[in-house]
Structures are given as C-alpha cells and as structure tokens.
Scaffold this motif. Structure first.
Motif, PDB file in Angstrom:
ATOM      1  N   TRP A 150     -43.259 122.460 -28.806  1.00 42.08           N
ATOM      2  CA  TRP A 150     -44.632 122.112 -29.188  1.00 42.08           C
ATOM      3  C   TRP A 150     -45.349 121.398 -28.051  1.00 42.08           C
ATOM      4  CZ3 TRP A 150     -48.546 123.642 -31.465  1.00 42.08           C
ATOM      5  CH2 TRP A 150     -49.655 122.828 -31.602  1.00 42.08           C
ATOM      6  N   LYS A 151     -44.664 120.552 -27.333  1.00 41.23           N
ATOM      7  CA  LYS A 151     -45.289 119.844 -26.200  1.00 41.23           C
ATOM      8  C   LYS A 151     -45.798 120.841 -25.155  1.00 41.23           C
ATOM      9  CE  LYS A 151     -44.438 115.740 -27.753  1.00 41.23           C
ATOM     10  NZ  LYS A 151     -45.446 115.002 -28.438  1.00 41.23           N
ATOM     11  N   LEU A 152     -45.036 121.913 -24.916  1.00 44.65           N
ATOM     12  CA  LEU A 152     -45.492 122.944 -23.984  1.00 44.65           C
ATOM     13  C   LEU A 152     -46.775 123.604 -24.485  1.00 44.65           C
ATOM     14  CD1 LEU A 152     -42.132 124.729 -23.071  1.00 44.65           C
ATOM     15  CD2 LEU A 152     -43.581 123.375 -21.548  1.00 44.65           C
ATOM     16  N   VAL A 153     -46.834 123.888 -25.774  1.00 44.66           N
ATOM     17  CA  VAL A 153     -48.005 124.546 -26.354  1.00 44.66           C
ATOM     18  C   VAL A 153     -49.225 123.639 -26.294  1.00 44.66           C
ATOM     19  CG1 VAL A 153     -48.988 125.439 -28.512  1.00 44.66           C
ATOM     20  CG2 VAL A 153     -46.662 126.075 -27.845  1.00 44.66           C
ATOM     21  N   GLU A 154     -49.105 122.413 -26.787  1.00 43.45           N
ATOM     22  CA  GLU A 154     -50.288 121.557 -26.866  1.00 43.45           C
ATOM     23  C   GLU A 154     -50.796 121.117 -25.498  1.00 43.45           C
ATOM     24  OE1 GLU A 154     -49.852 117.948 -29.096  1.00 43.45           O
ATOM     25  OE2 GLU A 154     -48.269 117.184 -27.842  1.00 43.45           O
ATOM     26  N   GLY A 200     -54.034 122.438 -19.454  1.00 41.60           N
ATOM     27  CA  GLY A 200     -54.422 121.056 -19.188  1.00 41.60           C
ATOM     28  C   GLY A 200     -54.693 120.233 -20.430  1.00 41.60           C
ATOM     29  N   GLY A 201     -54.016 120.557 -21.530  1.00 40.53           N
ATOM     30  CA  GLY A 201     -54.199 119.811 -22.776  1.00 40.53           C
ATOM     31  C   GLY A 201     -55.372 120.294 -23.614  1.00 40.53           C
ATOM     32  N   PHE A 202     -55.962 121.398 -23.213  1.00 42.31           N
ATOM     33  CA  PHE A 202     -57.118 121.944 -23.945  1.00 42.31           C
ATOM     34  C   PHE A 202     -56.818 122.129 -25.422  1.00 42.31           C
ATOM     35  CE2 PHE A 202     -59.245 125.649 -25.734  1.00 42.31           C
ATOM     36  CZ  PHE A 202     -60.572 125.267 -25.605  1.00 42.31           C
ATOM     37  N   TRP A 203     -55.666 122.719 -25.737  1.00 36.86           N
ATOM     38  CA  TRP A 203     -55.359 123.032 -27.132  1.00 36.86           C
ATOM     39  C   TRP A 203     -55.111 121.785 -27.958  1.00 36.86           C
ATOM     40  CZ3 TRP A 203     -57.136 127.290 -28.637  1.00 36.86           C
ATOM     41  CH2 TRP A 203     -57.264 128.340 -27.746  1.00 36.86           C
ATOM     42  N   LYS A 204     -54.541 120.782 -27.365  1.00 41.89           N
ATOM     43  CA  LYS A 204     -54.344 119.513 -28.087  1.00 41.89           C
ATOM     44  C   LYS A 204     -55.703 118.956 -28.510  1.00 41.89           C
ATOM     45  CE  LYS A 204     -52.202 114.978 -27.685  1.00 41.89           C
ATOM     46  NZ  LYS A 204     -51.370 114.113 -26.851  1.00 41.89           N
ATOM     47  N   GLY A 205     -56.661 118.985 -27.597  1.00 43.33           N
ATOM     48  CA  GLY A 205     -58.007 118.502 -27.909  1.00 43.33           C
ATOM     49  C   GLY A 205     -58.693 119.343 -28.971  1.00 43.33           C
ATOM     50  N   GLN A 206     -58.549 120.666 -28.879  1.00 43.30           N
ATOM     51  CA  GLN A 206     -59.186 121.541 -29.863  1.00 43.30           C
ATOM     52  C   GLN A 206     -58.596 121.317 -31.251  1.00 43.30           C
ATOM     53  OE1 GLN A 206     -61.918 122.184 -28.104  1.00 43.30           O
ATOM     54  NE2 GLN A 206     -62.025 124.160 -29.106  1.00 43.30           N
ATOM     55  N   ILE A 207     -57.289 121.159 -31.326  1.00 47.94           N
ATOM     56  CA  ILE A 207     -56.655 120.920 -32.625  1.00 47.94           C
ATOM     57  C   ILE A 207     -57.139 119.596 -33.208  1.00 47.94           C
ATOM     58  CG2 ILE A 207     -54.437 120.402 -33.723  1.00 47.94           C
ATOM     59  CD1 ILE A 207     -53.242 122.585 -31.865  1.00 47.94           C
ATOM     60  N   GLN A 208     -57.262 118.582 -32.389  1.00 43.04           N
ATOM     61  CA  GLN A 208     -57.763 117.292 -32.878  1.00 43.04           C
ATOM     62  C   GLN A 208     -59.192 117.418 -33.391  1.00 43.04           C
ATOM     63  OE1 GLN A 208     -57.094 114.810 -29.446  1.00 43.04           O
ATOM     64  NE2 GLN A 208     -55.038 114.263 -30.109  1.00 43.04           N
ATOM     65  N   LYS A 209     -60.030 118.172 -32.679  1.00 44.69           N
ATOM     66  CA  LYS A 209     -61.413 118.366 -33.113  1.00 44.69           C
ATOM     67  C   LYS A 209     -61.493 119.143 -34.418  1.00 44.69           C
ATOM     68  CE  LYS A 209     -62.982 118.653 -28.374  1.00 44.69           C
ATOM     69  NZ  LYS A 209     -63.407 119.623 -27.354  1.00 44.69           N
ATOM     70  N   ALA A 210     -60.530 120.011 -34.668  1.00 48.49           N
ATOM     71  CA  ALA A 210     -60.564 120.885 -35.842  1.00 48.49           C
ATOM     72  C   ALA A 210     -59.763 120.345 -37.029  1.00 48.49           C
ATOM     73  CB  ALA A 210     -60.031 122.263 -35.466  1.00 48.49           C
ATOM     74  N   GLU A 211     -59.218 119.154 -36.913  1.00 49.52           N
ATOM     75  CA  GLU A 211     -58.351 118.634 -37.973  1.00 49.52           C
ATOM     76  C   GLU A 211     -59.000 118.640 -39.351  1.00 49.52           C
ATOM     77  OE1 GLU A 211     -56.935 114.852 -36.606  1.00 49.52           O
ATOM     78  OE2 GLU A 211     -55.133 115.763 -35.758  1.00 49.52           O
ATOM     79  N   LYS A 212     -60.293 118.418 -39.421  1.00 51.75           N
ATOM     80  CA  LYS A 212     -60.934 118.382 -40.733  1.00 51.75           C
ATOM     81  C   LYS A 212     -61.012 119.765 -41.376  1.00 51.75           C
ATOM     82  CE  LYS A 212     -65.563 118.221 -38.708  1.00 51.75           C
ATOM     83  NZ  LYS A 212     -66.773 117.411 -38.619  1.00 51.75           N
TER      84      LYS A 212
END
Length: 79
Positions: free
Chosen positions: A51-55, A59-71
C-alpha cells in the motif's frame, strides 16, 4: 501498475481548473480509480509495504487524492 498510476496522475496534472479529472467537481471519472485504490488499501492493509508503494506513486499524488475524496469514498467495515 505503478507506471499506470503515474500516467493517470499526469493526466490529472494537465487539468488547470481544479483537483479532479474534469475540473472542480468530483465525478464518476474520479470515483473509478479512487474506489479501486480504496479497495486495494483495505485488501493490502493501510500499513503494508504494498500500500505504501501505491499511495506514494507519482510523488504522493494518490495519497492526496484519496484524502480529498474521503467524504465520497468510505469503507464502513462491513463485508
């Protein structure tokens, strides 16, 4: 797989009108990859190396997108 995530992130980066693929509004186009990635997070476990590789792809783009979409994308713990 990571190369594909980076290519999709590059497509997002070309959009100058907002955080989402089509601009300022979260749409089904965003829900598809983010929903898939959320399933991977549950399957791999949020602390796993996989999961760390994915998120951290693109450059961490997907981690940020997932956080923005949590709702919009949530796992209720039920199977």
């Amino acid at each position: 797989f990571i190369t594909g995530l980076e290519a999709i992130a590059a497509a997002y980066a070309r959009n100058e009108r907002g955080d989402w693929f089509l601009g300022e509004s979260f749409t089904f186009v965003d829900a598809i990859p983010l929903g898939f990635l959320s399933c991977l997070k549950v399957a791999f476990g949020s602390e796993s190396e996989e999961w760390k590789l994915v998120e951290n792809a693109a450059g961490g783009f997907w981690k940020g997108q997932i956080q923005k979409a949590e709702k919009w994308i949530q796992y209720d713990g039920k199977q």
